[in-house]
Write a protein that holds these residues in place. Structure first.
Motif, PDB file in Angstrom:
ATOM      1  N   LEU A  76       0.831  -1.208   0.000  1.00 17.23           N
ATOM      2  CA  LEU A  76       0.000   0.000   0.000  1.00 17.23           C
ATOM      3  C   LEU A  76       0.865   1.258   0.000  1.00 17.23           C
ATOM      4  CD1 LEU A  76      -2.594  -1.032   2.734  1.00 17.23           C
ATOM      5  CD2 LEU A  76      -3.039  -0.811   0.281  1.00 17.23           C
ATOM      6  N   PRO A  77       0.310   2.369  -0.487  1.00 11.23           N
ATOM      7  CA  PRO A  77       1.034   3.644  -0.389  1.00 11.23           C
ATOM      8  C   PRO A  77       1.222   4.036   1.080  1.00 11.23           C
ATOM      9  CG  PRO A  77      -1.052   3.910  -1.590  1.00 11.23           C
ATOM     10  CD  PRO A  77      -0.956   2.487  -1.172  1.00 11.23           C
ATOM     11  N   LYS A  78       2.215   4.857   1.334  1.00  4.38           N
ATOM     12  CA  LYS A  78       2.673   5.156   2.688  1.00  4.38           C
ATOM     13  C   LYS A  78       1.580   5.517   3.701  1.00  4.38           C
ATOM     14  CE  LYS A  78       6.279   7.262   5.359  1.00  4.38           C
ATOM     15  NZ  LYS A  78       6.274   6.187   6.310  1.00  4.38           N
ATOM     16  N   PRO A  79       0.729   6.483   3.515  1.00  2.00           N
ATOM     17  CA  PRO A  79      -0.169   6.788   4.643  1.00  2.00           C
ATOM     18  C   PRO A  79      -1.099   5.625   4.989  1.00  2.00           C
ATOM     19  CG  PRO A  79      -0.792   8.054   2.707  1.00  2.00           C
ATOM     20  CD  PRO A  79       0.499   7.361   2.392  1.00  2.00           C
ATOM     21  N   HIS A  80      -1.571   4.909   3.981  1.00  2.00           N
ATOM     22  CA  HIS A  80      -2.471   3.775   4.226  1.00  2.00           C
ATOM     23  C   HIS A  80      -1.715   2.624   4.892  1.00  2.00           C
ATOM     24  CE1 HIS A  80      -5.478   5.846   1.905  1.00  2.00           C
ATOM     25  NE2 HIS A  80      -4.652   5.914   0.869  1.00  2.00           N
ATOM     26  N   ARG A  81      -0.517   2.361   4.426  1.00  2.00           N
ATOM     27  CA  ARG A  81       0.313   1.292   5.001  1.00  2.00           C
ATOM     28  C   ARG A  81       0.605   1.584   6.476  1.00  2.00           C
ATOM     29  NH1 ARG A  81       4.683   1.446   1.663  1.00  2.00           N
ATOM     30  NH2 ARG A  81       5.668   2.970   3.018  1.00  2.00           N
ATOM     31  N   ASP A  82       0.958   2.837   6.775  1.00  2.00           N
ATOM     32  CA  ASP A  82       1.262   3.199   8.164  1.00  2.00           C
ATOM     33  C   ASP A  82       0.048   3.020   9.064  1.00  2.00           C
ATOM     34  OD1 ASP A  82       3.816   3.810   7.352  1.00  2.00           O
ATOM     35  OD2 ASP A  82       3.500   5.992   7.355  1.00  2.00           O
TER      36      ASP A  82
END
Length: 162
Positions: A110-116
């Motif tokens: 996932l892209p960074k904000p969603h992954r985090d």
């Protein structure tokens, strides 16, 4: 219901103790973690949908109690070694572990904000308010993105099975 939790306690106490002792050297804290694990299990027993085994469910609760302990005592979070975690699981838990690995692989893409957000919620067990504080967003932003991402992953994983 109380008989059920008593049976689970008698059956899984030794394994939970070994598991928690591996990641927490304070014997008193281990006892507290076991107690809070079973208290949490008792609170949510009626909502348990048996999508996983009782054992998997208890170990997941224990893992989250351990992470809460690390945060409360400002200890660095020690990653739970997947191999040692699976040592405590039975053959009926293997499909759940395979699914969990597939989910984590999808989350890591996932892209960074969603992954985090997904990592902080699923692995660290943080509340949406705590996640928002860590990533500099509102609690509502984190909650909405978590649920949207979860539904997206659910659809993707179901499509892969077809």
């Amino acid at each position: 219901m109380y008989e059920d939790i008593e049976q689970l306690y008698l059956k899984y106490y030794p394994e939970l103790r070994r598991f928690l002792t591996k990641y927490c050297s304070d014997a008193n804290a281990v006892d507290d973690l076991i107690q809070s694990t079973f208290l949490e299990a008792l609170k949510s027993m009626e909502s348990f949908k048996q999508q996983a085994s009782w054992k998997t469910w208890l170990f997941a609760i224990a893992k989250h109690q351990l992470y809460r302990h690390y945060r409360k005592h400002k200890q660095p979070t020690q990653p739970i070694d997947e191999l040692s975690y699976t040592d405590h699981l039975g053959a009926d838990d293997i499909p759940n572990m395979v699914l969990a690995n597939e989910v984590m692989q999808a989350v890591n893409k996932l892209p960074k904000p969603h992954r985090d957000i997904m990592h902080l919620r699923l692995i660290d067990g943080l509340s949406f308010k705590e996640i928002g504080t860590q990533i500099g967003q509102s609690e509502n932003y984190c909650r909405v993105n978590y649920y949207r991402t979860k539904e997206k992953l659910r659809k993707e994983l179901q499509a892969d099975e077809l």
